[in-house]
Write a protein that holds these residues in place. Structure first.
Motif, PDB file in Angstrom:
ATOM      1  N   LEU A  60      41.800   2.133  56.703  1.00 15.07           N
ATOM      2  CA  LEU A  60      42.746   1.362  57.502  1.00 15.07           C
ATOM      3  C   LEU A  60      42.232  -0.060  57.670  1.00 15.07           C
ATOM      4  O   LEU A  60      41.111  -0.284  58.122  1.00 15.07           O
ATOM      5  N   HIS A  61      43.071  -1.030  57.289  1.00 18.75           N
ATOM      6  CA  HIS A  61      42.812  -2.439  57.558  1.00 18.75           C
ATOM      7  C   HIS A  61      43.720  -2.833  58.722  1.00 18.75           C
ATOM      8  O   HIS A  61      44.945  -2.809  58.600  1.00 18.75           O
ATOM      9  N   LEU A  62      43.120  -3.189  59.840  1.00 15.94           N
ATOM     10  CA  LEU A  62      43.877  -3.608  61.022  1.00 15.94           C
ATOM     11  C   LEU A  62      43.742  -5.130  61.124  1.00 15.94           C
ATOM     12  O   LEU A  62      42.694  -5.651  61.502  1.00 15.94           O
ATOM     13  N   TYR A  63      44.804  -5.842  60.755  1.00 17.16           N
ATOM     14  CA  TYR A  63      44.752  -7.300  60.685  1.00 17.16           C
ATOM     15  C   TYR A  63      45.344  -7.929  61.943  1.00 17.16           C
ATOM     16  O   TYR A  63      46.397  -7.497  62.432  1.00 17.16           O
ATOM     17  N   THR A 123      50.429 -14.705  67.991  1.00 18.91           N
ATOM     18  CA  THR A 123      49.583 -13.643  67.446  1.00 18.91           C
ATOM     19  C   THR A 123      50.442 -12.459  67.024  1.00 18.91           C
ATOM     20  O   THR A 123      51.313 -12.025  67.778  1.00 18.91           O
ATOM     21  N   THR A 124      50.202 -11.968  65.815  1.00 17.97           N
ATOM     22  CA  THR A 124      50.853 -10.751  65.348  1.00 17.97           C
ATOM     23  C   THR A 124      49.807  -9.843  64.708  1.00 17.97           C
ATOM     24  O   THR A 124      48.679 -10.265  64.434  1.00 17.97           O
ATOM     25  N   TYR A 125      50.204  -8.603  64.442  1.00 18.86           N
ATOM     26  CA  TYR A 125      49.284  -7.602  63.892  1.00 18.86           C
ATOM     27  C   TYR A 125      49.952  -6.889  62.716  1.00 18.86           C
ATOM     28  O   TYR A 125      51.177  -6.878  62.578  1.00 18.86           O
ATOM     29  N   ALA A 126      49.129  -6.316  61.861  1.00 16.68           N
ATOM     30  CA  ALA A 126      49.645  -5.536  60.725  1.00 16.68           C
ATOM     31  C   ALA A 126      48.642  -4.452  60.377  1.00 16.68           C
ATOM     32  O   ALA A 126      47.422  -4.662  60.460  1.00 16.68           O
ATOM     33  N   SER A 146      55.408  -1.933  68.883  1.00 10.14           N
ATOM     34  CA  SER A 146      56.722  -1.683  68.297  1.00 10.14           C
ATOM     35  C   SER A 146      57.103  -2.733  67.261  1.00 10.14           C
ATOM     36  O   SER A 146      57.987  -2.498  66.421  1.00 10.14           O
ATOM     37  N   CYS A 147      56.434  -3.893  67.306  1.00 10.66           N
ATOM     38  CA  CYS A 147      56.715  -4.963  66.342  1.00 10.66           C
ATOM     39  C   CYS A 147      55.644  -5.071  65.263  1.00 10.66           C
ATOM     40  O   CYS A 147      55.668  -6.006  64.460  1.00 10.66           O
ATOM     41  N   THR A 148      54.698  -4.138  65.258  1.00 10.92           N
ATOM     42  CA  THR A 148      53.609  -4.174  64.285  1.00 10.92           C
ATOM     43  C   THR A 148      53.931  -3.293  63.091  1.00 10.92           C
ATOM     44  O   THR A 148      54.133  -2.088  63.232  1.00 10.92           O
ATOM     45  N   PRO A 149      53.992  -3.870  61.885  1.00  5.27           N
ATOM     46  CA  PRO A 149      54.330  -3.071  60.700  1.00  5.27           C
ATOM     47  C   PRO A 149      53.142  -2.243  60.227  1.00  5.27           C
ATOM     48  O   PRO A 149      51.984  -2.643  60.370  1.00  5.27           O
ATOM     49  N   VAL A 150      53.432  -1.095  59.639  1.00  2.79           N
ATOM     50  CA  VAL A 150      52.416  -0.245  59.043  1.00  2.79           C
ATOM     51  C   VAL A 150      52.910   0.189  57.668  1.00  2.79           C
ATOM     52  O   VAL A 150      54.093   0.459  57.476  1.00  2.79           O
ATOM     53  N   ALA A 151      51.991   0.229  56.699  1.00  7.25           N
ATOM     54  CA  ALA A 151      52.318   0.684  55.347  1.00  7.25           C
ATOM     55  C   ALA A 151      51.160   1.507  54.818  1.00  7.25           C
ATOM     56  O   ALA A 151      50.001   1.321  55.226  1.00  7.25           O
ATOM     57  N   VAL A 152      51.463   2.406  53.906  1.00  4.53           N
ATOM     58  CA  VAL A 152      50.464   3.226  53.229  1.00  4.53           C
ATOM     59  C   VAL A 152      50.649   3.028  51.733  1.00  4.53           C
ATOM     60  O   VAL A 152      51.724   3.305  51.186  1.00  4.53           O
TER      61      VAL A 152
END
Length: 577
Positions: A157-160, A142-145, A220-226
């Motif tokens: 915000l889309h939290l996938y 499982t990962t998140y983005a 800490s391993c979850t990427p975020v972009a705008v």
């Protein structure tokens, strides 16, 4: 070659520190799909006024390089025929009679169910909680983005949540869940106040660290972009970059997530279309690392308010002398370990609302032009809402106050009154606006002089997906997906025949259709433009099938998921604090 995430062109990495975030949350209403329209229109009008003169926008609007005199001459000659000979109910073309009826029922859902997806779709994979889940080597189950869509009127915000249960190296993940949160106003409302702009995203980020957000050990391993769109483009380079730099600094220093390289930026229009292409093709299992994938990806035709986009992967025969011409329309995509050479173009000025304005302007020019021979010349600048201008693209005797703003003329408001002339009359006006016969400097061209390989030759087997306004206007009237161009022609002819026509019997018992058609005197115009765009502009054959939808297995068919997938497929690393 474009790989994801692209190398940063914005800032150098910043030092990172943390502060405790306020975890209170606020429930926020969803933003309407047309929220960004007015600012997009401003962008389109800026292009028309010559502020953006790059080659890629050449021929992007029906009124480009047309003086009022030229437009008047064209509109007058064409519309004179319309008003003289186009007062019938309007029949179909090529044997498609206006009296045809259909028993199709409006779809109850705007989505494609999992059961209808091909086996290659990642949505068919087991979930992370399943005993059958086997992640690829070195991959977590499982990962998140986090993807923030910074629109003109608000930010979303889309939290996938993704699961990785296909052991094939580089396999696309399955989308397990999507959290969606919004806040107003948008970043562009904070011109000259970059710190306030960044802090406006606090309520969104609080959701990301809340009870339904990203688990603490995964942050800490979850990427975020705008990705910013129309609003920030209008602010200008200095003010928009000040806001973006502050947003990147604020996210990096105050939140525990990994801000990806070049992750806080104004999204290029070409990327928006390609990201939507990734969304559909990944959900349908048409792209990825597997050798078992179908040979043809899907094309997208996205219709917004100010512009329309087309993205597809052309296939040229090895024996054919034709190749994809070089230019900004070429998009080299490296995705999931596979190379794709895409054709993409955003036709600025050909969104649905801009098309309406263009048609109204043409009709008004004809009205003014015809007034002189009648001995009662009308001066454009003297037009007001008291002027009732006959419009063949509106229902008989129904009226609407519209704004007219053609280049080179003063903006005015008038009252358009429907003549009920029918489909053929309206079609002739719309086809002038589409400018199929515009000068084509590098053949072949789609319309308005824009180069595009012919779909019938280089994309004859792939599926065509029509998104956004295509779905919003067509689906409620009972035309189910997939539909043929000929069936859309029949529907358009039926609607344009008017409320009193026998053809409206096709809507009997369809409450959704009746509700959709109420108080919309321009529905004939909307459908005629869509049909003309697909059949005349893009040259889709009469029996070519078109798919449409809002969702695939509950997942929205927009650019955000594609951008997130591109982000997680990139070379990501966890932050070290």
């Amino acid at each position: 070659m474009v790989s994801f995430p692209p190398k940063s062109a914005l800032t150098t990495p910043l030092p990172t520190t943390h502060t405790n975030a306020n975890l209170s949350s606020t429930h926020l209403d969803s933003l309407d799909q047309e929220d960004d329209f007015e600012l997009e229109m401003s962008l389109a009008n800026s292009a028309l006024n010559g502020r953006r003169n790059s080659d890629k926008e050449r021929g992007s609007h029906p009124f480009r390089a047309l003086t009022p005199k030229r437009v008047a001459l064209i509109a007058g000659s064409v519309l004179l025929l319309i008003f003289w000979f186009g007062k019938g109910t309007g029949g179909g073309r090529d044997g498609y009679a206006a009296g045809s009826t259909s028993t199709e029922i409006a779809p109850k859902e705007a989505e494609v169910a999992v059961s209808k997806l091909p086996p290659s779709s990642p949505q068919k994979q087991p979930g992370a909680s399943s005993k059958k889940c086997t992640p690829p080597p070195g991959q977590k189950a499982t990962t998140y983005a986090l993807m923030i869509d910074a629109g003109s009127t608000g930010s979303r915000l889309h939290l996938y949540t993704f699961s990785h249960c296909d052991p094939t190296p580089g396999a696309l993940p399955k989308l397990e869940d999507e959290g969606f949160y919004t806040t107003k106003p948008g970043l562009s409302s904070y011109a000259g106040r970059p710190k306030e702009a960044a802090k406006s995203l606090r309520s969104l980020m609080q959701h990301a660290v809340g009870a339904k957000g990203v688990p603490e050990k995964e942050r800490s391993c979850t990427p975020v972009a705008v990705k910013a769109t129309a609003g920030l483009r209008l602010l200008g380079e200095r003010e928009s970059q000040e806001i973006l730099r502050e947003v990147e600094r604020w996210l990096t220093e105050e939140w525990p997530f990994t801000v990806v390289e070049d992750g806080v930026t104004i999204m290029d229009g070409r990327d928006e279309g390609v990201y939507a292409w990734i969304t559909i093709n990944s959900l349908l299992g048409l792209i990825g690392p597997s050798d078992a994938l179908p040979s043809n990806s899907a094309a997208i035709m996205d219709l917004g308010g100010a512009s329309t986009q087309i993205v597809f992967e052309p296939t040229f025969s090895p024996k054919s002398p034709s190749k994809l011409a070089p230019g900004d329309h070429v998009y080299d995509l490296d995705f999931a370990g596979q190379d794709h050479v895409l054709y993409q173009h955003s036709h600025l000025g050909y969104g649905l609302m801009q098309a309406r304005r263009a048609v109204h302007n043409l009709v008004a020019f004809s009205y003014v032009w015809q007034s002189a021979p009648k001995g009662k010349p009308v001066v454009w600048e003297d037009l007001t809402t008291k002027d009732r201008i006959p419009n063949p693209c509106m229902f008989k005797d129904e009226s609407k106050i519209v704004s007219l703003d053609p280049p080179g003329r003063e903006a005015v408001q008038v009252t358009m009154v429907g003549t009920g002339a029918g489909f053929e009359a309206c079609r002739r006006v719309v086809e002038v606006m589409i400018a199929k016969d515009a000068a084509c400097e590098e053949p072949p061209c789609a319309f308005a002089g824009v180069y595009q390989p012919q779909l019938g030759e280089v994309f004859s087997a792939g599926k065509v997906w029509a998104l956004s306004y295509f779905y919003d206007r067509i689906a409620p009237l009972g035309l189910t997906s997939p539909f043929s161009i000929s069936s859309l022609r029949t529907l358009t002819s039926n609607v344009c025949a008017g409320r009193s026509s026998p053809t409206w019997s096709r809507f009997k018992g369809n409450a959704e259709a009746k509700h959709e058609l109420d108080d919309r005197p321009e529905y004939c115009l909307d459908l005629t433009f869509m049909l003309s765009l697909l059949s005349l502009g893009y040259e889709l054959e009469e029996e070519r099938m078109v798919w449409m939808g809002k969702q695939v297995n509950g997942v929205e068919l927009g650019w955000a998921l594609g951008a997130a997938l591109a982000m997680v497929q990139g070379h990501l690393s966890c932050r070290a604090d």
